[in-house]
Design a protein around this motif. Structure first.
Motif, PDB file in Angstrom:
ATOM      1  N   LYS A  48     -77.166 110.169 159.647  1.00 34.70           N
ATOM      2  CA  LYS A  48     -75.939 110.813 159.170  1.00 34.70           C
ATOM      3  C   LYS A  48     -74.927 109.785 158.686  1.00 34.70           C
ATOM      4  O   LYS A  48     -74.305 109.948 157.633  1.00 34.70           O
ATOM      5  CB  LYS A  48     -75.341 111.671 160.280  1.00 34.70           C
ATOM      6  N   LYS A  49     -74.736 108.710 159.438  1.00 39.06           N
ATOM      7  CA  LYS A  49     -73.761 107.680 159.059  1.00 39.06           C
ATOM      8  C   LYS A  49     -74.093 107.055 157.704  1.00 39.06           C
ATOM      9  O   LYS A  49     -73.211 106.887 156.863  1.00 39.06           O
ATOM     10  CB  LYS A  49     -73.683 106.595 160.135  1.00 39.06           C
ATOM     11  N   ALA A  51     -76.026 108.348 155.322  1.00 41.31           N
ATOM     12  CA  ALA A  51     -75.921 109.385 154.291  1.00 41.31           C
ATOM     13  C   ALA A  51     -74.461 109.635 153.915  1.00 41.31           C
ATOM     14  O   ALA A  51     -74.132 109.761 152.727  1.00 41.31           O
ATOM     15  CB  ALA A  51     -76.586 110.670 154.772  1.00 41.31           C
ATOM     16  N   GLU A  52     -73.587 109.708 154.901  1.00 48.61           N
ATOM     17  CA  GLU A  52     -72.159 109.921 154.620  1.00 48.61           C
ATOM     18  C   GLU A  52     -71.567 108.739 153.850  1.00 48.61           C
ATOM     19  O   GLU A  52     -70.731 108.932 152.956  1.00 48.61           O
ATOM     20  CB  GLU A  52     -71.388 110.175 155.907  1.00 48.61           C
ATOM     21  N   ALA A  55     -72.840 109.188 150.264  1.00 50.31           N
ATOM     22  CA  ALA A  55     -72.193 110.342 149.631  1.00 50.31           C
ATOM     23  C   ALA A  55     -70.726 110.067 149.299  1.00 50.31           C
ATOM     24  O   ALA A  55     -70.218 110.548 148.283  1.00 50.31           O
ATOM     25  CB  ALA A  55     -72.324 111.577 150.523  1.00 50.31           C
ATOM     26  N   SER A  56     -70.060 109.287 150.126  1.00 49.87           N
ATOM     27  CA  SER A  56     -68.634 108.998 149.906  1.00 49.87           C
ATOM     28  C   SER A  56     -68.407 107.812 148.973  1.00 49.87           C
ATOM     29  O   SER A  56     -67.277 107.557 148.582  1.00 49.87           O
ATOM     30  CB  SER A  56     -67.951 108.713 151.247  1.00 49.87           C
ATOM     31  N   ALA A  76     -80.627 112.689 157.153  1.00 48.76           N
ATOM     32  CA  ALA A  76     -79.872 112.246 155.974  1.00 48.76           C
ATOM     33  C   ALA A  76     -79.818 113.339 154.920  1.00 48.76           C
ATOM     34  O   ALA A  76     -78.783 113.547 154.286  1.00 48.76           O
ATOM     35  CB  ALA A  76     -80.502 110.984 155.393  1.00 48.76           C
ATOM     36  N   LYS A  78     -79.532 116.369 155.170  1.00 48.47           N
ATOM     37  CA  LYS A  78     -78.602 117.453 155.509  1.00 48.47           C
ATOM     38  C   LYS A  78     -77.210 117.202 154.944  1.00 48.47           C
ATOM     39  O   LYS A  78     -76.386 118.112 154.901  1.00 48.47           O
ATOM     40  CB  LYS A  78     -78.521 117.647 157.027  1.00 48.47           C
ATOM     41  N   VAL A  79     -76.931 115.984 154.523  1.00 54.89           N
ATOM     42  CA  VAL A  79     -75.613 115.626 153.985  1.00 54.89           C
ATOM     43  C   VAL A  79     -75.588 115.937 152.493  1.00 54.89           C
ATOM     44  O   VAL A  79     -76.488 115.521 151.750  1.00 54.89           O
ATOM     45  CB  VAL A  79     -75.301 114.132 154.241  1.00 54.89           C
ATOM     46  N   LYS A  80     -74.570 116.670 152.045  1.00 50.97           N
ATOM     47  CA  LYS A  80     -74.462 117.037 150.629  1.00 50.97           C
ATOM     48  C   LYS A  80     -74.450 115.797 149.749  1.00 50.97           C
ATOM     49  O   LYS A  80     -73.763 114.827 150.044  1.00 50.97           O
ATOM     50  CB  LYS A  80     -73.202 117.855 150.376  1.00 50.97           C
ATOM     51  N   GLU A 145     -77.950 123.061 146.389  1.00 46.52           N
ATOM     52  CA  GLU A 145     -77.144 122.525 147.474  1.00 46.52           C
ATOM     53  C   GLU A 145     -75.749 123.171 147.504  1.00 46.52           C
ATOM     54  O   GLU A 145     -75.227 123.446 148.589  1.00 46.52           O
ATOM     55  CB  GLU A 145     -77.012 121.015 147.268  1.00 46.52           C
TER      56      GLU A 145
END
Length: 148
Positions: A48-49, A51-52, A55-56, A76, A78-80, A145
């Protein structure tokens, strides 16, 4: 280029080797989002970290490593905005970039050897997105998505 890297307790050594490899070969900055301990660690946290961060825009791309590469890659995805390829050979790594514009790569420390991991990373890092007909498909994925 900035590469975010994440791992669980199984892949601590792989993370170190791959991070050094990327820095030495490509001169890219590698940002650690994983654990440096071999004590039990829940892979979705670093998946998650990373992927975020991708994404950012904090990092350009991400690399994830756990036992198989599967669980951390699922987390990963799961993160838009994330298109993570779970990969165990170089050809799919290359085509995932050419055709799918993947922005996160995942593989397993218990599945592939470190030299194969380097080949996968090489193919994935140097390959550009071809766009064209593939952009239409990637845009379709993005639309799905947004509907969720």
């Amino acid at each position: 280029m900035r590469i975010g890297i994440g791992n669980d307790h199984v892949a601590v050594e792989y993370k170190k080797v791959i991070s050094e490899y990327i820095t030495e070969k490509y001169g890219y900055e590698v940002v650690n989002y994983g654990t440096d301990s071999t004590e039990r660690f829940n892979y979705p946290e670093s998946g998650k970290k990373v992927a975020e961060a991708v994404a950012s825009g904090k990092v350009d791309r991400g690399i994830l490593i756990c036992g198989t590469g599967v669980g951390i890659g699922i987390a990963a995805n799961k993160v838009k905005g994330i298109r993570c390829v779970i990969c165990s050979e170089p050809y799919s790594a290359k085509l995932s970039r050419q055709h799918n514009d993947t922005n996160v790569l995942s593989f397993g420390a218990r599945v592939i050897g470190i030299e194969l991991a380097k080949m996968i990373v090489d193919n994935w890092l140097v390959t550009e997105f071809e766009a064209g007909r593939h952009k239409v498909r990637v845009d379709m994925i993005g639309k799905i998505e947004q509907e969720i």
